[in-house]
Structures are given as C-alpha cells and as structure tokens.
Design an enzyme around this catalytic site. Structure first.
Site, short mmCIF file in Angstrom:
data_model
loop_
_atom_site.label_atom_id
_atom_site.label_comp_id
_atom_site.label_asym_id
_atom_site.label_seq_id
_atom_site.Cartn_x
_atom_site.Cartn_y
_atom_site.Cartn_z
CB CYS A 15 -1.06 -0.08 1.35
SG CYS A 15 -0.37 0.12 2.75
CB CYS A 89 0.32 1.50 -4.36
SG CYS A 89 0.46 -0.44 -4.83
CB CYS A 93 3.18 -2.49 -7.58
SG CYS A 93 3.69 -4.08 -6.97
#
Length: 141
Positions: A15, A89, A93
C-alpha cells in the site's frame, strides 16, 4: 514430511504508506499461516510509523504489530514474491512476468479512528483467509 504441498509461497502486500492495510494483511497472513508462507509488506511512499489505530485494532484480535516499521517497496521484493497484493498504490508497483497480481480495493485507515479501522481489519482477515485457500489445501488454517 513437510506440512506444505511444495515450495513455500511468498506473498507481498503493498500500500502507499505501508502503515495500515498492508501491515494488517501481512500480520494476518503470518498469524494464520505461520511459517508455511513467506510474508512481506512494503509501501511506495512509506510512513514513519505504523498507524496507531491499526496497531490497536490488531491488538484487539491478539496480534501485535506495534514493533513493525514501514518499509520501502523495491523491485527485489516484488521479484522475490509469488503473489503481490496491492491496496491503493496505483501504478507504483513494478510488474514482472510470471507473478500473480491482485488488487484489493479497501478503505485507507490513515487518519481514521478505531471504529473505522475495525471493519477494514475484518475485511482484510476475510481476504487473507480466501487467499490462503487459493494457495492450496496445505495452507488453509
């Protein structure tokens, strides 16, 4: 004879601040699976400390996350994980071929009181239990 049906799977929870959702998810998975699953958590912009409301909410269910510290998300952490669970997020990533990516849309506990964090904690537990069931029969608590 090992308790697990093959190599130990690795799960990374991500997150933004690695202070609430991902910390609670990692704690639930470690609590439920023990050493049968390798657990990591990280954040794209880690906070200085774990959210105090998340710490209190997890303590209510007997899981202590008070000593945990937010960690920065690295490509190596993603590369070393079989499953990468993202929680708000966005595109931060890194994506690697052959990895399983799952996005959990969950409310952010940042700035929320304990009453607002409890249902987030409970939903994370439900999803972690489902993830364990997906990993196979040797992983379900």
């Amino acid at each position: 004879m090992p308790d697990t049906p093959g190599p130990k799977p690795s799960v990374l929870f991500v997150c933004v601040h690695n202070a609430g959702r991902s910390q609670m998810a990692a704690a639930w998975l470690a609590h439920l699976a023990g050493d049968r699953v390798e657990v990591r958590s990280a954040g794209s912009a880690p906070a200085d400390e774990v959210n105090p409301a998340a710490v209190r909410a997890m303590a209510e269910v007997g899981i202590d996350i008070s000593a945990r510290t937010p960690k920065v998300l690295t490509a190596d952490a993603v590369r070393a994980s079989d499953v990468c669970v993202t929680m708000g997020c966005g595109d931060t990533c890194p994506v690697f071929p052959g990895k399983r990516y799952v996005d959990w849309a969950l409310d952010d506990p940042a700035g929320q009181g304990l009453d607002a964090v409890r249902p987030i904690r409970d939903e994370i537990e439900r999803r972690v239990r489902a993830l364990l069931a997906e990993l196979g029969p040797g992983y379900t608590p």
